[in-house]
Design a protein around this motif. Sequence first.
Motif, short mmCIF file in Angstrom:
data_model
loop_
_atom_site.label_atom_id
_atom_site.label_comp_id
_atom_site.label_asym_id
_atom_site.label_seq_id
_atom_site.Cartn_x
_atom_site.Cartn_y
_atom_site.Cartn_z
N GLU A 1 13.72 59.52 21.58
CA GLU A 1 12.24 59.60 21.73
C GLU A 1 11.70 61.10 22.39
OE1 GLU A 1 10.50 56.95 25.03
OE2 GLU A 1 11.56 55.79 23.69
N ILE A 2 10.65 61.18 22.07
CA ILE A 2 9.94 62.57 22.88
C ILE A 2 9.02 61.96 24.09
CG2 ILE A 2 8.33 64.35 22.53
CD1 ILE A 2 10.89 64.93 21.04
N LEU A 3 9.05 62.37 25.17
CA LEU A 3 8.03 62.12 26.17
C LEU A 3 7.14 63.28 26.40
CD1 LEU A 3 10.38 60.61 28.96
CD2 LEU A 3 8.99 59.22 27.11
N VAL A 4 5.59 62.66 26.38
CA VAL A 4 4.79 63.94 26.66
C VAL A 4 3.89 63.60 27.88
CG1 VAL A 4 3.00 65.04 25.45
CG2 VAL A 4 4.90 64.21 24.22
N PRO A 5 4.02 64.51 29.02
CA PRO A 5 3.13 64.12 30.08
C PRO A 5 1.62 64.61 29.67
CG PRO A 5 5.16 65.07 30.76
CD PRO A 5 5.10 65.34 29.25
N ASP A 6 0.52 63.84 30.03
CA ASP A 6 -0.80 64.49 29.78
C ASP A 6 -1.33 64.70 31.14
OD1 ASP A 6 -3.29 64.87 29.20
OD2 ASP A 6 -3.67 62.81 28.38
N LEU A 7 -1.52 65.92 31.68
CA LEU A 7 -1.94 66.12 32.91
C LEU A 7 -3.36 65.76 33.04
CD1 LEU A 7 -1.25 69.08 35.15
CD2 LEU A 7 -3.65 68.48 34.74
N GLY A 8 -4.24 65.62 32.09
CA GLY A 8 -5.54 65.44 31.92
C GLY A 8 -6.07 64.10 31.92
N GLY A 9 -4.92 63.27 31.17
CA GLY A 9 -5.55 61.95 31.05
C GLY A 9 -4.56 60.72 31.99
N ASP A 10 -3.74 61.35 32.77
CA ASP A 10 -2.77 60.75 33.95
C ASP A 10 -2.00 59.60 33.15
OD1 ASP A 10 -3.71 61.83 36.20
OD2 ASP A 10 -5.83 60.79 36.04
N ARG A 11 -1.16 60.11 32.07
CA ARG A 11 -0.45 59.15 31.22
C ARG A 11 0.84 59.97 30.73
NH1 ARG A 11 -3.87 55.75 26.80
NH2 ARG A 11 -4.66 53.95 28.44
N VAL A 12 2.14 59.39 30.59
CA VAL A 12 2.93 59.83 29.93
C VAL A 12 3.23 58.96 28.58
CG1 VAL A 12 5.68 60.15 30.05
CG2 VAL A 12 4.12 60.52 31.82
N TYR A 13 3.17 59.81 27.40
CA TYR A 13 3.35 59.11 26.05
C TYR A 13 4.99 59.15 25.55
CZ TYR A 13 -1.57 59.29 25.90
OH TYR A 13 -2.90 59.09 26.01
#
Length: 352
Positions: free
Chosen positions: A153-165
């Motif tokens: 799987e791919i992990l994507v940290p979202d600095l603007g939304g305070d989530r890791v997808y």
Amino acid sequence: MSFTIIGSSYTSDVYTFYFEGDSLALISSVEVGFHPSWIAFHPEDRSLIFAGLEQDEGKIIAIKYDAELKGAVVAESSSGGKDPCSVVVVKDELLIANYSSGSISTLPVSQNAPYILADTPISTITLSGSGPNQERQLSPHTHQVIYIDEYNEILVPDLGGDRVYRLKKDAKGTWSIAGHIDHEAGSGPRHVAVHDGYLYTLLELKSSIAKHSFPRSPTSDVKFIAKTPTMYNPPPLPNDMLAAEILIPKPNATFTTPYVYVSNRNHPSPEGDSVAIFSIEKPDAPELIAEVRTGLRHLRGMEFGGPDDMYLCAGGLYAGGVRIFERTEGGRNLKLVAQNSSIKSPTGFLWV
């Protein structure tokens, strides 16, 4: 023993370095366009790399190296968004994090000419959400795409939304959001690393590491375990001392115990920014055991390489150039072995 390292930058060039003993020399560079800040190998051909040009009309380029390690741009495409800041190749697809667009794009690629197989991405996921930091979190900001092989799987940290997808392939074979991990409001997830069933998230805006359980199923419950600062005696928030990179080299015959390595930027110390080293042997929070001053200013990118990941290559965006450190004390410390202070604005590295 000698090594070749390719470096991205906040100039218009991608660099090639030669490292041997206490010498680090810039042997060539290729001009590619505005701010090629992140580079990634093709997994089947390490003479082929892809770079994102961090600009409003985001662009992806392919660079092919010859036997003398001279590079040339051989293909280009739209990134599908603004300011692509991270890319990764998974089989025949390039995943792209478009920072200012808050999106994740997929581009078909090949190890053979024409290398990039479309003028624009074949799919794009645009995130939604925001955070409380009015300067940095008015909208989503995808800051990394990283492939976790054991989870596929791919992990994507979202600095603007305070989530890791968490992204997985759906029934149609398209990368899709399968789950996410929420983080403290205003913390700004930047980069992540996974080890032994745990997710370690570098929180840029809080200069801290968050540790979560990381089950294989994206729909399973995730448990928050602990959060710890990335430096000794952190100053009150907010401040400009922003953490940047997090790495966990895999244990091997030379370095049998895993450690977390984090880069800290913009420290006022005359000895420059630091690499913080954490023990993760205990089941709770990572334990800070060393903070190594590097002589670099704005230590943005770093990467392990050499036999058993013995060496760490690190760069100072504002000053200090590029420096090579050797892991000592089983990985609990670092010592400087080579440097080149003339290299301008380095941001990341690949060990050839």
